[in-house]
Design an enzyme around this catalytic site. Sequence first.
Site, PDB file in Angstrom:
ATOM      1  CB  SER A 173      29.565  63.408  -8.361  1.00 33.23           C
ATOM      2  OG  SER A 173      28.513  64.320  -8.553  1.00 33.23           O
ATOM      3  CG  ASP A 208      30.093  70.266  -3.748  1.00 34.16           C
ATOM      4  OD1 ASP A 208      29.572  70.768  -4.763  1.00 34.16           O
ATOM      5  OD2 ASP A 208      30.401  69.068  -3.672  1.00 34.16           O
ATOM      6  CG  HIS A 247      30.595  68.800  -7.365  1.00 34.10           C
ATOM      7  ND1 HIS A 247      29.903  68.161  -6.362  1.00 34.10           N
ATOM      8  CD2 HIS A 247      30.512  67.991  -8.450  1.00 34.10           C
ATOM      9  CE1 HIS A 247      29.413  67.026  -6.825  1.00 34.10           C
ATOM     10  NE2 HIS A 247      29.778  66.896  -8.090  1.00 34.10           N
TER      11      HIS A 247
END
Length: 460
Positions: free
Chosen positions: A271, A400, A429
């Site tokens: 991320s 996502d 995600h």
Amino acid sequence: MAGHPITVDYKGRIAIITLNQPEKLNSLNQEQFYLLGELLREVATHEEVVITLLIGTGRFFSSGADMSDLSRSDIVFHHHSSSLNLTPKNETPINWADICKNAIPSTYTRPMFFNGHLQTIRILLDNPELPIYYKRWMFQQSNKLFEGEFAVDFAIRSLQDSEGQSPPEITTMFTKKEFENIGSLDSKPMLVVLHGMNGGSGEAYLRRSLMPFINGGEEWEACVVNSRGCAGSQLGNGILYNARSTWDLRQVVEWLQQKFPNRPLFALGFSMGANMLVHYLAEEGQKCPIRAAAICSNPWNLEVLSHHLQSSFFMREVYSRGLTASLKKFLNTHEQKIMTNPDVDKNEVARIQYLHEFDRAIQKPMWKYPTETVYYREASSVNPLLSVRIPIFALNSEDDPLSPQMGLPIEEAKANPYVVLVVTSFGGHLGWFQQDGSRWFIQATGQRTNYPQYFPNETF
């Protein structure tokens, strides 16, 4: 035509179409529905046929749609037409894109988690007991422009009592003597890991990702570079991290080279940590000491993400407000240090509700950006990807919610022979939950345990 899922037979003026998958109760996937339509069109060309029978073998005519097929995720590889060739020791050259394709397993996701929102929210329920433990040392940043302290957690294979503070329960502190003697001349590969926004070494996705490396034997070592103030650590001053912070990672990599001169270094980013990692790799360019890197769920284009988070009531109230709630707890924990910055307005901080408001009130003044949008453009990692000069494997999902498909660097990946961008149709995600509750991306990144064979010193 035994063995075919659907067959057609003609008996005089009758056409008989048979569904022939009794072991699956004659359920049909998308391809087979298409085949059925083709056979019906074929029957329609036979003018002598006046009756068409549709029957099924076994105890059921048909249970309907094959839901297992709906859970299959497409996997698309984006890379340069002449992807980088690597030369393993004493072997023939092998293409970087081919290495990635051979290592990627087929992917499935639970039908009940059929979209990116469910996959992403499911992460909140993922709290496994994993035998991943850490020893921590607080590093002092040597660059005076970014002075402060940050925690680095070194993965260990069993939890042992240690003197000093113990932040998360899975972590103990190095004693001064232990840390002074940490160096080694061994040649084990070393994995450097960066976590997502406001996370840390204790995150379930991160600890799961370490399992193939740390619990797969004694071949690998690993450490997690925690962002400042994260993972139970305290801020040494008012200097925070941002989406393109590379200085703490750079210091750790240089320190690892000194303490473990024979260890090949690899990196794994998640991320926002993936975004930071791409910036670091780009800044280092040809002289990068990392041999290869894998990144998961990088948000890439932060301006696109910001617009996406404000694009609907759902995105604004669920994701933007939800992420900001965590950041506000972070602010409350470190308020005394953060408010020492004279450019941070306490009243504006008190009004923060959404992520762009956090960046406007905190990141913009702290890093002297004229607007938060300029910060997003500067901190995005799409353009820096073009400057990466080590093999990098990037994994994203089309659904996502925190890395919009429109922001993925598909053309940039195709322009850089060092890059392979893998995009799945399902996953959310950092989700990629499978039928049995396991995480598919762990399999994809865990395959990198055999990568050292492809990266001898002379490779680049």
